[in-house]
Design a protein around this motif. Sequence first.
Motif, PDB file in Angstrom:
ATOM      1  N   ALA A  19       0.821  -1.219   0.000  1.00  0.00           N
ATOM      2  CA  ALA A  19       0.000   0.000   0.000  1.00  0.00           C
ATOM      3  C   ALA A  19       0.857   1.273   0.000  1.00  0.00           C
ATOM      4  CB  ALA A  19      -0.903  -0.014   1.219  1.00  0.00           C
ATOM      5  N   TYR A  20       2.163   1.126   0.070  1.00  0.00           N
ATOM      6  CA  TYR A  20       3.036   2.311   0.196  1.00  0.00           C
ATOM      7  C   TYR A  20       3.782   2.596  -1.099  1.00  0.00           C
ATOM      8  CZ  TYR A  20       2.027   1.876   5.138  1.00  0.00           C
ATOM      9  OH  TYR A  20       1.375   1.798   6.337  1.00  0.00           O
ATOM     10  N   GLU A  21       4.039   3.870  -1.330  1.00  0.00           N
ATOM     11  CA  GLU A  21       4.725   4.241  -2.577  1.00  0.00           C
ATOM     12  C   GLU A  21       6.188   4.607  -2.372  1.00  0.00           C
ATOM     13  OE1 GLU A  21       2.414   7.270  -4.452  1.00  0.00           O
ATOM     14  OE2 GLU A  21       0.819   5.848  -4.959  1.00  0.00           O
ATOM     15  N   ASP A  22       6.534   5.035  -1.149  1.00  0.00           N
ATOM     16  CA  ASP A  22       7.928   5.459  -0.919  1.00  0.00           C
ATOM     17  C   ASP A  22       8.892   4.295  -1.103  1.00  0.00           C
ATOM     18  OD1 ASP A  22       7.431   8.096  -0.250  1.00  0.00           O
ATOM     19  OD2 ASP A  22       6.824   7.536   1.778  1.00  0.00           O
ATOM     20  N   PRO A  23      10.037   4.545  -1.714  1.00  0.00           N
ATOM     21  CA  PRO A  23      11.011   3.453  -1.900  1.00  0.00           C
ATOM     22  C   PRO A  23      11.837   3.200  -0.636  1.00  0.00           C
ATOM     23  CG  PRO A  23      11.802   5.445  -2.958  1.00  0.00           C
ATOM     24  CD  PRO A  23      10.474   5.793  -2.365  1.00  0.00           C
ATOM     25  N   ILE A  24      11.155   3.046   0.504  1.00  0.00           N
ATOM     26  CA  ILE A  24      11.891   2.799   1.748  1.00  0.00           C
ATOM     27  C   ILE A  24      12.340   1.343   1.815  1.00  0.00           C
ATOM     28  CG2 ILE A  24      10.865   4.597   3.191  1.00  0.00           C
ATOM     29  CD1 ILE A  24       8.899   2.414   4.189  1.00  0.00           C
ATOM     30  N   GLU A  25      13.395   1.104   2.585  1.00  0.00           N
ATOM     31  CA  GLU A  25      13.857  -0.268   2.773  1.00  0.00           C
ATOM     32  C   GLU A  25      13.437  -0.725   4.166  1.00  0.00           C
ATOM     33  OE1 GLU A  25      17.621  -2.083   0.926  1.00  0.00           O
ATOM     34  OE2 GLU A  25      18.199  -1.408   2.900  1.00  0.00           O
ATOM     35  N   VAL A  26      12.810  -1.876   4.238  1.00  0.00           N
ATOM     36  CA  VAL A  26      12.318  -2.396   5.520  1.00  0.00           C
ATOM     37  C   VAL A  26      12.962  -3.762   5.766  1.00  0.00           C
ATOM     38  CG1 VAL A  26      10.268  -3.118   6.806  1.00  0.00           C
ATOM     39  CG2 VAL A  26      10.136  -1.159   5.251  1.00  0.00           C
ATOM     40  N   ALA A  27      13.554  -3.903   6.943  1.00  0.00           N
ATOM     41  CA  ALA A  27      14.278  -5.150   7.242  1.00  0.00           C
ATOM     42  C   ALA A  27      13.565  -5.947   8.327  1.00  0.00           C
ATOM     43  CB  ALA A  27      15.690  -4.815   7.706  1.00  0.00           C
ATOM     44  N   VAL A  28      13.617  -7.257   8.188  1.00  0.00           N
ATOM     45  CA  VAL A  28      13.068  -8.131   9.225  1.00  0.00           C
ATOM     46  C   VAL A  28      14.173  -9.112   9.628  1.00  0.00           C
ATOM     47  CG1 VAL A  28      11.231  -9.732   9.849  1.00  0.00           C
ATOM     48  CG2 VAL A  28      10.795  -7.969   8.137  1.00  0.00           C
ATOM     49  N   LEU A  29      14.564  -9.049  10.888  1.00  0.00           N
ATOM     50  CA  LEU A  29      15.600  -9.964  11.389  1.00  0.00           C
ATOM     51  C   LEU A  29      14.964 -10.921  12.389  1.00  0.00           C
ATOM     52  CD1 LEU A  29      18.466  -7.378  12.049  1.00  0.00           C
ATOM     53  CD2 LEU A  29      18.133  -8.821  10.045  1.00  0.00           C
ATOM     54  N   GLY A  30      15.306 -12.186  12.271  1.00  0.00           N
ATOM     55  CA  GLY A  30      14.665 -13.207  13.093  1.00  0.00           C
ATOM     56  C   GLY A  30      15.112 -13.231  14.531  1.00  0.00           C
ATOM     57  N   CYS A  31      16.239 -12.605  14.856  1.00  0.00           N
ATOM     58  CA  CYS A  31      16.683 -12.516  16.245  1.00  0.00           C
ATOM     59  C   CYS A  31      17.613 -11.323  16.381  1.00  0.00           C
ATOM     60  CB  CYS A  31      17.400 -13.799  16.674  1.00  0.00           C
ATOM     61  SG  CYS A  31      19.065 -13.937  15.998  1.00  0.00           S
ATOM     62  N   ALA A  32      17.874 -10.951  17.615  1.00  0.00           N
ATOM     63  CA  ALA A  32      18.698  -9.764  17.858  1.00  0.00           C
ATOM     64  C   ALA A  32      20.121 -10.142  18.254  1.00  0.00           C
ATOM     65  CB  ALA A  32      18.052  -8.925  18.944  1.00  0.00           C
ATOM     66  N   VAL A  33      20.469 -11.420  18.031  1.00  0.00           N
ATOM     67  CA  VAL A  33      21.780 -11.911  18.461  1.00  0.00           C
ATOM     68  C   VAL A  33      22.925 -11.122  17.823  1.00  0.00           C
ATOM     69  CG1 VAL A  33      23.289 -13.944  18.286  1.00  0.00           C
ATOM     70  CG2 VAL A  33      20.916 -14.215  18.968  1.00  0.00           C
ATOM     71  N   ASN A  34      22.747 -10.735  16.568  1.00  0.00           N
ATOM     72  CA  ASN A  34      23.795  -9.971  15.863  1.00  0.00           C
ATOM     73  C   ASN A  34      23.627  -8.467  16.009  1.00  0.00           C
ATOM     74  OD1 ASN A  34      24.869 -12.277  14.262  1.00  0.00           O
ATOM     75  ND2 ASN A  34      22.775 -12.246  13.493  1.00  0.00           N
ATOM     76  N   GLY A  35      22.670  -8.046  16.817  1.00  0.00           N
ATOM     77  CA  GLY A  35      22.334  -6.628  16.823  1.00  0.00           C
ATOM     78  C   GLY A  35      21.612  -6.313  15.522  1.00  0.00           C
ATOM     79  N   ILE A  36      21.767  -5.096  15.045  1.00  0.00           N
ATOM     80  CA  ILE A  36      21.093  -4.715  13.795  1.00  0.00           C
ATOM     81  C   ILE A  36      21.934  -5.121  12.594  1.00  0.00           C
ATOM     82  CG2 ILE A  36      20.259  -2.743  12.470  1.00  0.00           C
ATOM     83  CD1 ILE A  36      19.622  -1.428  15.208  1.00  0.00           C
ATOM     84  N   GLY A  37      23.233  -5.205  12.821  1.00  0.00           N
ATOM     85  CA  GLY A  37      24.177  -5.758  11.848  1.00  0.00           C
ATOM     86  C   GLY A  37      23.983  -5.268  10.434  1.00  0.00           C
ATOM     87  N   GLU A  38      23.791  -6.237   9.531  1.00  0.00           N
ATOM     88  CA  GLU A  38      23.776  -5.911   8.106  1.00  0.00           C
ATOM     89  C   GLU A  38      22.527  -5.152   7.678  1.00  0.00           C
ATOM     90  OE1 GLU A  38      24.515  -9.418   5.853  1.00  0.00           O
ATOM     91  OE2 GLU A  38      26.510  -9.651   6.707  1.00  0.00           O
ATOM     92  N   ALA A  39      21.558  -5.037   8.585  1.00  0.00           N
ATOM     93  CA  ALA A  39      20.342  -4.293   8.225  1.00  0.00           C
ATOM     94  C   ALA A  39      20.441  -2.839   8.671  1.00  0.00           C
ATOM     95  CB  ALA A  39      19.129  -4.945   8.856  1.00  0.00           C
ATOM     96  N   SER A  40      21.644  -2.394   9.065  1.00  0.00           N
ATOM     97  CA  SER A  40      21.724  -1.049   9.633  1.00  0.00           C
ATOM     98  C   SER A  40      21.433   0.055   8.622  1.00  0.00           C
ATOM     99  CB  SER A  40      23.054  -0.818  10.339  1.00  0.00           C
ATOM    100  OG  SER A  40      24.078  -1.361   9.612  1.00  0.00           O
TER     101      SER A  40
END
Length: 420
Positions: free
Chosen positions: A286-307
């Motif tokens: 439903a959104y038009e903005d080209p934002i990037e949204v990340a889903v990480l299955g656990c927080a063990v690595n912190g935000i890591g590569e999705a920063s």
Amino acid sequence: MASQRHVDVGGVQVGGGAPVVVQTMTKTETANLEATMDQIRRVADAGADLVRVAVPRDKDVEALHRIVRESPIPVIADIHFNHTLALKAIDAGAHCVRLNPGNIGGPDKVAEVAQRATAKGVPMRIGVNSGSLPKHLHALERENSVEALVTAGVEFVHLMERLDFTNFKVSIKSTNVPNTIAANRLLAERIPYPLHLGITEAGTKWSGSLKSAVGLGTLLADGIGDTIRISLSTFHAEEEVKVAWEILKALKLRERGPVLIACPTCGRLQFDMDTVVADIEKRLEAYEDPIEVAVLGCAVNGIGEASHADFGITGAKNEGLIFSRGKALKKVPQERLVDELFKEIDKYAATRKIEVDAAEQAAGAEWLQRIEDENAGELTPERLAKLEAEKARADADSIDAALRLDEEASPTAGRRFTRA
Ligand code: SF4
């Protein structure tokens, strides 16, 4: 290597360095106006720049008059075997006509269509499929099917040029992915006209999307291809459009709507990510903005590569974190994670600002740090990838150092080491 020439299809530039154009084809009987217009509106909403409709009968031409007037995007008439229908489609206002010069009844008939198209300023797509090569190329086809396909395409180009008609784009298509790649690479070297890419009869939504992503993605990554159509065995043409956009977005060739990234999950997964990712993907449509949204299955690595993600979530057993551009935004109960994520995205969509509450951010950062610290020794897929990258960099540095020593010791002796 973008095509040197371009065509204008009802105001949409194809080729000559223009953004790669997304097109699809309706799956309705064209004469069924209501169903056809409904599908055209749906593919336009999904992001199709152009739409093609089949015109095999006079009643389809009749419908075409209204379709062209009412369509929100330019309409291409798809004609086979009957040059009279091509003439009528041009008269009906089609923004482009697709035909195979080999099955339209000979050069005279092609000339007639070219003349009418010139008079009305209508471009054409001329194309050949591996299954319908002219007879004189059948022997070559058995020997070298790629060369046969390219030769057929080039012969048609020469025919159009002899007819003094150059307002066209070209397609050569095959069901075979390596042949499609090889043929289009050759064709791009031999002609300056815009290229339409597609894999014929690619298959179901699953297999056809993959084949198309491999075939078209390879060519597009080389800079070959000016418009694409994903052919899928589905009645929902908008699905083809969505796949086309995912390919273009993955290659960073065009932007449209959000980009979802998600970890592959592993044994450290802390919530039902299958359901959550599917839910987020659906809601993001439903959104038009080209934002990037990340889903990480656990927080063990912190935000890591999705920063780098504009927004993201990561979860633990009872709680999860919403983060934005490398920083914690807030910690929320697991069951509210997705809704709270969309609250943040909605706020951003309305204000173009990421709102930060300092206290919530600090609590989120502390929660994240605690989980990272507790799991510091875990060899997660991300940490393994990081270690491998560091090792590769260290190896490259030591080869560089060895090369430098070698050159200093013997500057004229030539190199004993070469980098792979
Ligand atoms: S360790 Fe990585 S892959 Fe595994 S669940 Fe956590 S974020 Fe996903």
